[in-house]
Design an enzyme around this catalytic site. Structure first.
Site, mmCIF file in Angstrom:
data_model
loop_
_atom_site.group_PDB
_atom_site.id
_atom_site.type_symbol
_atom_site.label_atom_id
_atom_site.label_comp_id
_atom_site.label_asym_id
_atom_site.label_seq_id
_atom_site.Cartn_x
_atom_site.Cartn_y
_atom_site.Cartn_z
ATOM 1 N N ARG A 108 0.869 -1.185 0.000
ATOM 2 C CA ARG A 108 0.000 0.000 0.000
ATOM 3 C C ARG A 108 0.899 1.225 0.000
ATOM 4 O O ARG A 108 1.806 1.343 0.829
ATOM 5 C CB ARG A 108 -0.900 0.054 1.226
ATOM 6 N N HIS A 135 -7.540 0.751 -6.171
ATOM 7 C CA HIS A 135 -7.752 0.005 -4.922
ATOM 8 C C HIS A 135 -8.510 -1.293 -5.261
ATOM 9 O O HIS A 135 -9.674 -1.467 -4.887
ATOM 10 C CB HIS A 135 -8.552 0.882 -3.944
ATOM 11 N N GLN A 138 -10.357 -3.589 -2.613
ATOM 12 C CA GLN A 138 -11.571 -2.946 -2.094
ATOM 13 C C GLN A 138 -12.769 -3.281 -2.980
ATOM 14 O O GLN A 138 -13.846 -3.657 -2.504
ATOM 15 C CB GLN A 138 -11.381 -1.425 -2.043
ATOM 16 N N ASP A 231 -16.856 8.099 -0.924
ATOM 17 C CA ASP A 231 -15.522 7.952 -0.315
ATOM 18 C C ASP A 231 -15.138 9.332 0.226
ATOM 19 O O ASP A 231 -15.797 10.343 -0.091
ATOM 20 C CB ASP A 231 -14.533 7.467 -1.400
ATOM 21 N N CYS A 272 -16.101 2.711 1.263
ATOM 22 C CA CYS A 272 -14.936 1.861 1.527
ATOM 23 C C CYS A 272 -14.449 2.009 2.958
ATOM 24 O O CYS A 272 -13.812 1.097 3.482
ATOM 25 C CB CYS A 272 -13.827 2.178 0.535
ATOM 26 N N ARG A 300 -13.868 -7.484 3.012
ATOM 27 C CA ARG A 300 -12.459 -7.280 2.617
ATOM 28 C C ARG A 300 -11.638 -8.534 2.953
ATOM 29 O O ARG A 300 -10.796 -8.967 2.192
ATOM 30 C CB ARG A 300 -11.841 -6.082 3.369
#
Ligand code: CP
Ligand code: NVA
Length: 317
Positions: A108, A135, A138, A231, A272, A300
């Site tokens: 990440r 992502h 996700q 988001d 998310c 997740r």
């Protein structure tokens, strides 16, 4: 015959065919059922996972670490305070060393090129746990959550309201278009997604006759949506833009009035997370009956476990 993902990396959802996403989602539902039934498996026994984090994380780190560890694997969490990565040692050299010691690597951070170099030089599966661009793990969880609620993906409508150029919006465009979901990005023109990702999504959608809509008009963007998604207004690394974003994005806040504009009672809300309640989403919506954000967060873990099982060739063990 099932597609084999053994040895593969996931750097963007562009890396996967629709059939491969389908395979991962089926496997995700299976491992979630196993976990719910209290079954114990040791499919990562004797394996090691490097978890590299340049940016903070709650869900992604914990999903990788618990999914790998509970199956007998050994995850090693590494931040830039622990590694020479990018300062004293090049990404290429770090990749080659980690590839000799670990069975797989999660990264990440900021640049997509870092995760690409890790994949190109390590020789082991590499997973993008979020970059400035994408992502993908996700959106696998988001697709799983939509499928759990509605029983299918094809023909559903998802509208993302917010920063249309961020990593989550860009990945949703590809993931939804790939899986037959009509997708709208609802944002001010200054925050529309870039032409390259839109072109990719439109090509994918055209194959199934599906729609990719980009609009600054909330009513048009959310009409008939089964899923409203948002988001944060400023992603990690963009904190100094928050005041400007708040000004641009306030009319796009997901609140009860916006949810009502879909015209459907069964519309669900996804985020998310982490969320800033009162900014991109009202407390009423995120805490309300239409919100699936906690299932989404849990998923997740199941989707990440499925991804690691498939890419390590361990799903049949
Ligand atoms: N959604 C998500 O990636 O959360 P974290 O930043 O907590 O990992
Ligand atoms: N767009 C957000 C997602 C966090 C999971 C960020 O990059 O900070």
């Amino acid at each position: 015959m099932s597609p084999s993902l053994k040895g593969r990396s996931l750097l963007t959802l562009s890396d996967l065919t629709a059939e491969e996403v389908r395979y991962l989602l089926n496997l995700s539902h299976r491992v979630k059922g196993e976990r719910r039934a209290g079954e114990v498996h040791q499919r990562f026994l004797g394996r090691t996972l490097a978890l590299i984090f340049e940016k903070r994380s709650t869900r992604t780190r914990c999903a990788f670490e618990t999914a790998f560890g509970e199956e007998g694997g050994h995850p090693v969490f590494l931040t830039l305070d622990d590694l020479h990565l990018g300062s004293k040692e090049s990404v290429e050299d770090t990749a080659r060393v980690l590839g000799r010691m670990f069975d797989c690597i999660e990264f990440r951070g900021y640049k997509q090129s870092t995760v690409e170099t890790l994949a190109a030089r390590s020789g082991v599966p590499v997973y993008n746990g979020l970059t400035d661009d994408y992502h993908p793990t996700q959106v696998l969880a988001d697709l799983m959550t939509v499928e759990e609620r509605f029983g299918s993906l094809a023909g559903r409508r998802l509208a993302f309201c917010g920063d249309g150029r961020n990593n989550v919006a860009r990945t949703l465009l590809i993931g939804c278009a790939k899986m037959g979901i009509h997708v709208s990005i609802v944002s001010p023109t200054a925050l529309f997604p870039d032409g390259r990702v839109l072109e990719e999504a439109r090509e994918l959608a055209a194959a199934d006759g599906n729609e990719v809509r980009v609009t600054e008009r909330v009513e048009f963007g959310v009409e008939n949506a089964d899923v409203i998604y948002t988001d944060v207004w400023a992603s990690m690394g963009e904190e100094e833009k928050l005041a400007e974003r708040a000004r641009l994005l306030a009319p796009y806040q997901v609140n009860a009035a916006l949810m009502a504009k879909t015209g459907k009672r069964e519309t669900v809300f996804l985020h998310c997370l982490p969320a800033v309640k009162g900014s991109e989403v009202s407390a009423e919506v995120i805490e309300g009956p239409q919100s699936l954000v906690w299932d989404e967060a849990e998923n997740r873990k199941h989707t990440i476990k499925a991804l690691m099982l498939a890419t390590l060739g361990a799903e049949a063990a």
